[in-house]
Motif scaffolding. Structure first.
Motif, PDB file in Angstrom:
ATOM      1  N   CYS A  94      18.677  24.996  24.771  1.00  0.00           N
ATOM      2  CA  CYS A  94      19.773  25.743  25.413  1.00  0.00           C
ATOM      3  C   CYS A  94      20.279  25.006  26.648  1.00  0.00           C
ATOM      4  CB  CYS A  94      19.317  27.145  25.785  1.00  0.00           C
ATOM      5  SG  CYS A  94      19.042  28.217  24.372  1.00  0.00           S
ATOM      6  N   ILE A  95      19.383  24.499  27.461  1.00  0.00           N
ATOM      7  CA  ILE A  95      19.793  23.765  28.661  1.00  0.00           C
ATOM      8  C   ILE A  95      20.526  22.488  28.278  1.00  0.00           C
ATOM      9  CG2 ILE A  95      18.920  22.477  30.660  1.00  0.00           C
ATOM     10  CD1 ILE A  95      16.806  24.671  30.950  1.00  0.00           C
ATOM     11  N   PHE A  96      20.056  21.806  27.234  1.00  0.00           N
ATOM     12  CA  PHE A  96      20.711  20.582  26.763  1.00  0.00           C
ATOM     13  C   PHE A  96      22.162  20.866  26.383  1.00  0.00           C
ATOM     14  CE2 PHE A  96      22.017  18.089  23.051  1.00  0.00           C
ATOM     15  CZ  PHE A  96      22.063  16.829  23.626  1.00  0.00           C
ATOM     16  N   PHE A  97      22.381  21.915  25.591  1.00  0.00           N
ATOM     17  CA  PHE A  97      23.743  22.229  25.167  1.00  0.00           C
ATOM     18  C   PHE A  97      24.597  22.699  26.342  1.00  0.00           C
ATOM     19  CE2 PHE A  97      21.866  22.579  20.834  1.00  0.00           C
ATOM     20  CZ  PHE A  97      22.612  21.553  20.276  1.00  0.00           C
ATOM     21  N   PHE A  98      23.998  23.448  27.272  1.00  0.00           N
ATOM     22  CA  PHE A  98      24.732  23.901  28.450  1.00  0.00           C
ATOM     23  C   PHE A  98      25.187  22.709  29.285  1.00  0.00           C
ATOM     24  CE2 PHE A  98      24.718  25.321  32.915  1.00  0.00           C
ATOM     25  CZ  PHE A  98      25.716  26.268  32.840  1.00  0.00           C
ATOM     26  N   VAL A  99      24.291  21.757  29.538  1.00  0.00           N
ATOM     27  CA  VAL A  99      24.635  20.568  30.321  1.00  0.00           C
ATOM     28  C   VAL A  99      25.672  19.728  29.585  1.00  0.00           C
ATOM     29  CG1 VAL A  99      23.720  18.381  31.222  1.00  0.00           C
ATOM     30  CG2 VAL A  99      22.487  20.511  31.615  1.00  0.00           C
ATOM     31  N   LYS A 100      25.551  19.652  28.261  1.00  0.00           N
ATOM     32  CA  LYS A 100      26.511  18.892  27.462  1.00  0.00           C
ATOM     33  C   LYS A 100      27.912  19.484  27.589  1.00  0.00           C
ATOM     34  CE  LYS A 100      26.984  16.825  22.957  1.00  0.00           C
ATOM     35  NZ  LYS A 100      26.299  16.452  21.749  1.00  0.00           N
ATOM     36  N   VAL A 101      28.034  20.808  27.529  1.00  0.00           N
ATOM     37  CA  VAL A 101      29.335  21.467  27.677  1.00  0.00           C
ATOM     38  C   VAL A 101      29.884  21.245  29.079  1.00  0.00           C
ATOM     39  CG1 VAL A 101      30.446  23.737  27.801  1.00  0.00           C
ATOM     40  CG2 VAL A 101      28.971  23.189  25.877  1.00  0.00           C
ATOM     41  N   ILE A 102      29.035  21.385  30.098  1.00  0.00           N
ATOM     42  CA  ILE A 102      29.479  21.180  31.484  1.00  0.00           C
ATOM     43  C   ILE A 102      29.953  19.740  31.682  1.00  0.00           C
ATOM     44  CG2 ILE A 102      28.712  21.113  33.896  1.00  0.00           C
ATOM     45  CD1 ILE A 102      29.154  23.926  32.812  1.00  0.00           C
ATOM     46  N   LYS A 104      31.160  17.726  29.427  1.00  0.00           N
ATOM     47  CA  LYS A 104      32.413  17.551  28.706  1.00  0.00           C
ATOM     48  C   LYS A 104      33.581  18.136  29.507  1.00  0.00           C
ATOM     49  CE  LYS A 104      32.276  17.564  24.232  1.00  0.00           C
ATOM     50  NZ  LYS A 104      32.183  17.968  22.820  1.00  0.00           N
ATOM     51  N   LEU A 105      33.378  19.331  30.102  1.00  0.00           N
ATOM     52  CA  LEU A 105      34.427  19.939  30.915  1.00  0.00           C
ATOM     53  C   LEU A 105      34.706  19.111  32.170  1.00  0.00           C
ATOM     54  CD1 LEU A 105      33.458  23.717  30.684  1.00  0.00           C
ATOM     55  CD2 LEU A 105      35.388  22.572  29.584  1.00  0.00           C
ATOM     56  N   THR A 106      33.656  18.595  32.787  1.00  0.00           N
ATOM     57  CA  THR A 106      33.812  17.769  33.981  1.00  0.00           C
ATOM     58  C   THR A 106      34.558  16.478  33.652  1.00  0.00           C
ATOM     59  OG1 THR A 106      31.757  18.671  34.864  1.00  0.00           O
ATOM     60  CG2 THR A 106      32.569  16.651  35.874  1.00  0.00           C
ATOM     61  N   LYS A 108      36.671  16.040  31.255  1.00  0.00           N
ATOM     62  CA  LYS A 108      38.055  16.388  30.957  1.00  0.00           C
ATOM     63  C   LYS A 108      38.843  16.587  32.255  1.00  0.00           C
ATOM     64  CE  LYS A 108      38.578  18.933  27.312  1.00  0.00           C
ATOM     65  NZ  LYS A 108      38.633  20.089  26.396  1.00  0.00           N
ATOM     66  N   LYS A 109      38.232  17.261  33.243  1.00  0.00           N
ATOM     67  CA  LYS A 109      38.899  17.466  34.531  1.00  0.00           C
ATOM     68  C   LYS A 109      39.115  16.140  35.247  1.00  0.00           C
ATOM     69  CE  LYS A 109      37.510  22.177  35.630  1.00  0.00           C
ATOM     70  NZ  LYS A 109      36.735  23.025  36.550  1.00  0.00           N
ATOM     71  N   GLU A 110      38.126  15.244  35.200  1.00  0.00           N
ATOM     72  CA  GLU A 110      38.252  13.941  35.847  1.00  0.00           C
ATOM     73  C   GLU A 110      39.346  13.117  35.192  1.00  0.00           C
ATOM     74  OE1 GLU A 110      34.403  12.127  35.790  1.00  0.00           O
ATOM     75  OE2 GLU A 110      33.619  13.424  37.362  1.00  0.00           O
ATOM     76  N   ALA A 111      39.455  13.190  33.862  1.00  0.00           N
ATOM     77  CA  ALA A 111      40.491  12.444  33.156  1.00  0.00           C
ATOM     78  C   ALA A 111      41.876  12.966  33.539  1.00  0.00           C
ATOM     79  CB  ALA A 111      40.282  12.544  31.649  1.00  0.00           C
ATOM     80  N   GLN A 112      42.001  14.290  33.679  1.00  0.00           N
ATOM     81  CA  GLN A 112      43.280  14.870  34.093  1.00  0.00           C
ATOM     82  C   GLN A 112      43.616  14.463  35.526  1.00  0.00           C
ATOM     83  OE1 GLN A 112      42.772  19.045  33.506  1.00  0.00           O
ATOM     84  NE2 GLN A 112      43.324  18.981  31.320  1.00  0.00           N
ATOM     85  N   ALA A 113      42.609  14.446  36.386  1.00  0.00           N
ATOM     86  CA  ALA A 113      42.836  14.060  37.781  1.00  0.00           C
ATOM     87  C   ALA A 113      43.260  12.596  37.880  1.00  0.00           C
ATOM     88  CB  ALA A 113      41.588  14.314  38.606  1.00  0.00           C
ATOM     89  N   GLU A 114      42.645  11.746  37.084  1.00  0.00           N
ATOM     90  CA  GLU A 114      43.003  10.328  37.100  1.00  0.00           C
ATOM     91  C   GLU A 114      44.402  10.112  36.549  1.00  0.00           C
ATOM     92  OE1 GLU A 114      40.028   8.099  35.040  1.00  0.00           O
ATOM     93  OE2 GLU A 114      38.477   8.533  36.508  1.00  0.00           O
ATOM     94  N   ALA A 115      44.788  10.907  35.545  1.00  0.00           N
ATOM     95  CA  ALA A 115      46.106  10.748  34.945  1.00  0.00           C
ATOM     96  C   ALA A 115      47.204  11.192  35.902  1.00  0.00           C
ATOM     97  CB  ALA A 115      46.188  11.547  33.650  1.00  0.00           C
ATOM     98  N   THR A 116      46.938  12.192  36.722  1.00  0.00           N
ATOM     99  CA  THR A 116      47.955  12.704  37.632  1.00  0.00           C
ATOM    100  C   THR A 116      47.916  12.038  39.003  1.00  0.00           C
ATOM    101  OG1 THR A 116      46.501  14.509  38.341  1.00  0.00           O
ATOM    102  CG2 THR A 116      47.990  14.961  36.501  1.00  0.00           C
ATOM    103  N   ALA A 117      46.893  11.275  39.297  1.00  0.00           N
ATOM    104  CA  ALA A 117      46.766  10.622  40.605  1.00  0.00           C
ATOM    105  C   ALA A 117      47.792   9.496  40.715  1.00  0.00           C
ATOM    106  CB  ALA A 117      45.365  10.072  40.795  1.00  0.00           C
ATOM    107  N   PRO A 118      48.479   9.412  41.865  1.00  0.00           N
ATOM    108  CA  PRO A 118      49.441   8.321  42.033  1.00  0.00           C
ATOM    109  C   PRO A 118      48.708   6.986  42.145  1.00  0.00           C
ATOM    110  CG  PRO A 118      49.189   9.529  44.077  1.00  0.00           C
ATOM    111  CD  PRO A 118      48.407  10.261  43.023  1.00  0.00           C
ATOM    112  N   GLU A 119      49.391   5.944  41.697  1.00  0.00           N
ATOM    113  CA  GLU A 119      48.774   4.619  41.773  1.00  0.00           C
ATOM    114  C   GLU A 119      48.741   4.149  43.211  1.00  0.00           C
ATOM    115  OE1 GLU A 119      49.904   1.342  39.286  1.00  0.00           O
ATOM    116  OE2 GLU A 119      50.399   2.727  37.669  1.00  0.00           O
ATOM    117  N   ALA A 120      47.659   3.533  43.578  1.00  0.00           N
ATOM    118  CA  ALA A 120      47.532   2.978  44.922  1.00  0.00           C
ATOM    119  C   ALA A 120      48.390   1.731  45.006  1.00  0.00           C
ATOM    120  CB  ALA A 120      46.076   2.643  45.213  1.00  0.00           C
TER     121      ALA A 120
END
Length: 140
Positions: A94-102, A104-106, A108-120
């Motif tokens: 149960c902990i393995f699957f919980f950490v795996k889902v977290i 995956k969500l993290t 996904k959020k990081e990928a969205q943040a990188e896509a919307t971040a302006p280029e330096a």
């Protein structure tokens, strides 16, 4: 010393850890109930209708004289051990699957943040910096 303790005790990490311990304890009770009340009766039924927690290997039987126990039974209670092992594996899964889902969500959020971040802005090259220094020195 009191101020230092307050800083330590009320930091975010300590509070998060306390909440995690409390939720983990409650989650452990749920999984223990799942093992004891759902899985073990099914496994016991498949093994011939025996209760898994009652499985034991008697090393020396109890001695009873006139209905009074003179010597207690010595036994290895491997049924309880099996229940605890199954309990542990279910919690770990149960902990393995919980950490795996977290994770995956993290991700996904990081990928969205990188896509919307302006280029330096590009930093100047060594040649550009040397040219600027040369020009400044020539002006003096």
């Amino acid at each position: 010393m009191w101020e230092e303790f307050k800083k330590f005790a009320f930091r975010g990490n300590v509070l998060d850890m306390a909440v995690g311990v409390i939720i983990g304890t409650a989650f452990g009770k749920i999984v223990t109930s799942l093992v004891n009340d759902i899985f073990m009766p099914v496994i016991g039924n498949l093994l011939g209708g025996s209760n898994m927690s009652g499985l034991k290997l008697v090393l020396s039987p109890a001695e009873i004289v006139d209905g009074v126990v003179v010597k207690e039974e010595a036994a290895l209670l491997y049924g309880s051990f099996l229940q605890n092992v199954i309990d542990f594996f279910l919690i770990a899964i149960c902990i393995f699957f919980f950490v795996k889902v977290i994770n995956k969500l993290t991700a996904k959020k990081e990928a969205q943040a990188e896509a919307t971040a302006p280029e330096a802005p590009a930093s100047p090259t060594v040649e550009e910096l040397l040219t600027d220094i040369r020009d400044l020195l020539q002006q003096k």
